[in-house]
Design a protein around this motif. Structure first.
Motif, PDB file in Angstrom:
ATOM      1  N   THR A   1       0.849  -1.186   0.000  1.00 11.59           N
ATOM      2  CA  THR A   1       0.000   0.000   0.000  1.00 11.59           C
ATOM      3  C   THR A   1       0.882   1.231   0.000  1.00 11.59           C
ATOM      4  O   THR A   1       1.848   1.306   0.764  1.00 11.59           O
TER       5      THR A   1
ATOM      6  N   SER B   1      11.327   3.921   0.734  1.00 10.61           N
ATOM      7  CA  SER B   1      10.260   4.878   1.012  1.00 10.61           C
ATOM      8  C   SER B   1       9.144   4.234   1.823  1.00 10.61           C
ATOM      9  O   SER B   1       8.604   4.855   2.750  1.00 10.61           O
ATOM     10  N   LEU B   2       8.790   3.000   1.488  1.00  8.68           N
ATOM     11  CA  LEU B   2       7.759   2.302   2.254  1.00  8.68           C
ATOM     12  C   LEU B   2       8.237   2.006   3.671  1.00  8.68           C
ATOM     13  O   LEU B   2       7.479   2.175   4.633  1.00  8.68           O
ATOM     14  N   GLU B   3       9.488   1.585   3.806  1.00  6.95           N
ATOM     15  CA  GLU B   3      10.038   1.310   5.142  1.00  6.95           C
ATOM     16  C   GLU B   3       9.998   2.546   6.028  1.00  6.95           C
ATOM     17  O   GLU B   3       9.639   2.486   7.195  1.00  6.95           O
ATOM     18  N   ARG B   4      10.378   3.669   5.460  1.00  4.68           N
ATOM     19  CA  ARG B   4      10.472   4.915   6.232  1.00  4.68           C
ATOM     20  C   ARG B   4       9.171   5.715   6.219  1.00  4.68           C
ATOM     21  O   ARG B   4       9.078   6.734   6.913  1.00  4.68           O
ATOM     22  N   GLN B   5       8.209   5.299   5.358  1.00  5.35           N
ATOM     23  CA  GLN B   5       6.964   6.048   5.183  1.00  5.35           C
ATOM     24  C   GLN B   5       7.262   7.494   4.790  1.00  5.35           C
ATOM     25  O   GLN B   5       6.688   8.446   5.321  1.00  5.35           O
ATOM     26  N   GLN B   6       8.175   7.627   3.806  1.00 12.11           N
ATOM     27  CA  GLN B   6       8.597   8.932   3.302  1.00 12.11           C
ATOM     28  C   GLN B   6       8.788   8.843   1.792  1.00 12.11           C
ATOM     29  O   GLN B   6       9.433   7.908   1.307  1.00 12.11           O
ATOM     30  N   TYR B   7       8.268   9.820   1.085  1.00 10.20           N
ATOM     31  CA  TYR B   7       8.494   9.859  -0.356  1.00 10.20           C
ATOM     32  C   TYR B   7       9.970  10.067  -0.663  1.00 10.20           C
ATOM     33  O   TYR B   7      10.644  10.864  -0.007  1.00 10.20           O
TER      34      TYR B   7
ATOM     35  N   LEU C   1       1.679   5.582  -0.071  1.00  8.34           N
ATOM     36  CA  LEU C   1       1.678   6.636   0.939  1.00  8.34           C
ATOM     37  C   LEU C   1       0.550   7.634   0.662  1.00  8.34           C
ATOM     38  O   LEU C   1       0.081   7.760  -0.469  1.00  8.34           O
TER      39      LEU C   1
END
Length: 177
Positions: A16, A39-45, A18
């Protein structure tokens, strides 16, 4: 009936994306394809250290430093919004092993029109996979651009060449001083 173990092992995980980074002042919406593993790991673009997204934007506005440091993502997102930019992806979810766009399977598109951005002046697709959705984004009635991907996988374009393309699009919408 359960599927055979071999077919279960071959299935890619459902991922899923962001949430969008937008505001009512968003003039140019930058659309990627889908966040990479980092990016998914850190929840950051654009969290992969070799992705040039943030570096390119800093080069467009060299006199306005981006926040930096361990907790800089929130302030960096605000920096982006303060420039009239928004960020999202064309895919809300997909199956994929790794980070390459070529590995995306069973994608589900985001509802870009549902963002209701009153000042939207343009959409800029960050790379070819995102640009495959230009026929949909063109229905929003604003100019649509394909920009060179900032991904480290796009090594055929130099930083300077990417920067020139990004600067040209942002300048066309009076976002560059």
């Amino acid at each position: 009936m359960n599927p055979p173990a071999a077919s279960m092992a071959a299935a890619s995980p459902l991922l899923t994306g962001l949430a969008p980074i937008v505001s009512p002042a968003t003039a140019v919406l930058i659309l990627g394809s889908f966040p990479g593993v980092k990016s998914l790991e850190r929840q950051q673009y654009y969290a992969h250290p070799q992705n040039q997204f943030w570096k390119i934007l800093q080069a467009v506005w060299p006199d306005i430093p981006q926040p930096s440091g361990a907790d800089s993502y929130g302030p960096r997102c605000q920096w982006l919004l303060d420039r009239g930019l928004g960020v999202w992806d064309v895919y809300a979810s997909c199956e994929r092993e790794g980070s390459l766009d070529s590995a995306i399977r069973a994608p589900v598109a985001n509802d870009i029109a549902g963002l209701h951005l009153p000042k939207l002046a343009a959409i800029a697709h960050n790379g070819g996979e995102s640009f495959k959705h230009a026929r949909h984004t063109r229905t929003l009635g604003v100019p649509v651009y394909q920009l060179p991907s900032t991904s480290p996988a796009n090594a055929s374009w130099s930083f300077e060449r990417k920067l020139a393309a990004w600067r040209e699009v942002l300048a066309a919408h009076q976002l560059v001083a």
